[in-house]
Design an enzyme around this catalytic site. Structure first.
Site, PDB file in Angstrom:
ATOM      1  N   LYS A  73      -8.083 -12.158   5.187  1.00  8.14           N
ATOM      2  CA  LYS A  73      -7.122 -13.266   5.054  1.00  8.14           C
ATOM      3  C   LYS A  73      -6.848 -13.583   3.582  1.00  8.14           C
ATOM      4  O   LYS A  73      -5.698 -13.763   3.182  1.00  8.14           O
ATOM      5  CB  LYS A  73      -7.664 -14.498   5.796  1.00  8.14           C
ATOM      6  N   THR A  74      -7.903 -13.657   2.781  1.00  4.95           N
ATOM      7  CA  THR A  74      -7.707 -13.922   1.360  1.00  4.95           C
ATOM      8  C   THR A  74      -6.955 -12.772   0.686  1.00  4.95           C
ATOM      9  O   THR A  74      -6.064 -12.999  -0.141  1.00  4.95           O
ATOM     10  CB  THR A  74      -9.064 -14.132   0.662  1.00  4.95           C
ATOM     11  N   ASP A 118      -7.896 -21.914   1.785  1.00  2.00           N
ATOM     12  CA  ASP A 118      -8.877 -21.298   2.679  1.00  2.00           C
ATOM     13  C   ASP A 118      -9.559 -22.377   3.512  1.00  2.00           C
ATOM     14  O   ASP A 118      -9.731 -23.508   3.058  1.00  2.00           O
ATOM     15  CB  ASP A 118      -9.901 -20.533   1.853  1.00  2.00           C
ATOM     16  N   THR A 167     -10.801 -19.893  10.215  1.00  2.00           N
ATOM     17  CA  THR A 167     -11.611 -19.157  11.177  1.00  2.00           C
ATOM     18  C   THR A 167     -11.651 -19.891  12.517  1.00  2.00           C
ATOM     19  O   THR A 167     -12.177 -19.358  13.488  1.00  2.00           O
ATOM     20  CB  THR A 167     -13.055 -18.993  10.650  1.00  2.00           C
ATOM     21  N   ARG A 226     -15.318  -6.503   5.085  1.00  5.49           N
ATOM     22  CA  ARG A 226     -16.195  -7.085   4.066  1.00  5.49           C
ATOM     23  C   ARG A 226     -17.619  -6.583   4.213  1.00  5.49           C
ATOM     24  O   ARG A 226     -18.286  -6.246   3.229  1.00  5.49           O
ATOM     25  CB  ARG A 226     -16.164  -8.610   4.155  1.00  5.49           C
TER      26      ARG A 226
END
Length: 356
Positions: A73-74, A118, A167, A226
């Site tokens: 997402k980032t 975020d 999330t 990640r």
């Protein structure tokens, strides 16, 4: 008198290593949509959105990205700014606890700038209400003074694009969700997609890994880029220390076993939860707080860190009476399940039940 050097050299080394890790993680992020692996549907939709805004010469619609942590997402927010040729401002929901915090950020935006928030669901309610008007009308009202003498001063904002990441999309209030022009949900990656991520990262890290080695690392990465990149860096460390020039399946397996990541991606906490359920309580049911005490962690840690993956893998189930281990969990631990597991009826959990 002995003069002591100022500061601890270990702190300097630790800070340098942390900075290097952050720089390395940033370098591994793709810089364009074409380089972004996976999420084909979201990528195609975002590409249309960005191309249209560039043709019209206006700021892109506000974007909401939802999904589990670690899926990009980032990275996508950075790509949106790069594709638009616009500066990027990054903040987070927990950092915006007052309407004034948000007003300070919004008032300093430039035309076309991308604002990334975020964990946007963790913003305070007053800030959320200010954001409604900013997103829709590009305007905020600043309250000056208190009580009967308070006055509202309207502040016009330049057109900007808000990218929100969450999330837990269900915690966003309806009025805020409705103001996003595009909503994309990111899914977990397949093993093949993770191998593509690992191949790209290995090239940037200058690591020689065989196809079987990539497959081994991808299979233990929980469907999350990640985690895949983190495990690749740990495998690199292991290979450097053991002077292994090429990482094959055997080397990758030995390296990940050293870091207590098993063949299904379970770590120490995951296995501790399953072992407590199977060996201490014959599979359950067990309440969350009791389970947390057994594994030496906080209840929130067990619920938010370990449980989601165990449930997704079919190793643990949540019932009205508590947590139970499935037959797959017993088999994964190399144990024989009892003929009948007490309370193993997989009914929908009751959110009001303390055991749940």
């Amino acid at each position: 008198m002995t003069l002591q050097p100022e500061g601890d050299p270990r702190e300097i080394v630790g800070t340098a290593q942390a900075a290097e890790e952050k720089a390395l993680e940033a370098a591994l992020r793709p810089k364009a949509l074409d380089d972004f692996v996976g999420q084909a549907t979201v990528r195609a939709q975002l590409s249309l959105l960005l191309q249209s805004s560039k043709i019209r010469g206006t700021a892109a619609d506000h974007v909401l990205l939802s999904g589990p942590p670690g899926l990009g997402k980032t990275t996508l927010s950075m790509i949106i700014a790069a594709e638009m040729g616009a500066p990027l401002r990054i903040t987070s929901g927990p950092a915006i606890q007052h309407a004034g915090d948000l007003a300070a950020i919004l008032s300093s935006l430039t035309e076309g700038e991308v604002l990334f928030i975020d964990e946007i669901h963790r913003m305070s309610r007053p800030a959320e209400e200010m954001l409604y008007m900013a997103m829709e009308d590009f305007r905020v009202d600043i309250i000056v003074g208190k009580g009967a003498g308070a006055t509202s001063i309207p502040l016009e904002l330049p057109p900007f694009t808000l990218v929100g990441a969450t999330t837990r999309a269900g915690l966003l209030p309806g009025p805020l969700r409705d103001r996003f022009g595009f909503t994309g949900h990111l899914e977990y990656y397949s093993a093949g997609e993770l191998e593509k991520v690992l191949r790209r990262s290995a090239g940037m890290l200058d690591i020689d890994v065989t196809s079987e080695g990539f497959t081994e690392i991808a299979s233990r990465s929980r469907g999350t880029p990640r985690i895949a990149n983190r495990l690749l860096r740990r495998v690199r460390d292991w290979a450097l220390v053991h002077q292994i020039p090429t990482v094959d399946q055997h080397a990758a397996s030995d390296a990940l076993n050293t870091y207590e990541v098993d063949t299904r991606g379970l770590d120490r906490l995951d296995r501790a939860v399953l072992e407590a359920l199977c060996t201490t309580f014959r599979g359950g049911p067990v309440g969350l707080s009791t389970l947390a005490i057994l594994v030496g962690e906080e209840s929130e840690t067990v619920e938010t860190v370990a449980e989601p993956y165990l449930v997704r893998e079919g190793l643990l189930a949540r019932t009205p009476r508590g947590r139970i281990a499935t037959d797959a969990a017993w088999r994964h631990l190399g144990l024989t399940p009892p003929a009948e597991i007490p309370g193993a009826t997989l009914e929908a959990e009751d959110p009001h039940d303390p055991a749940s």
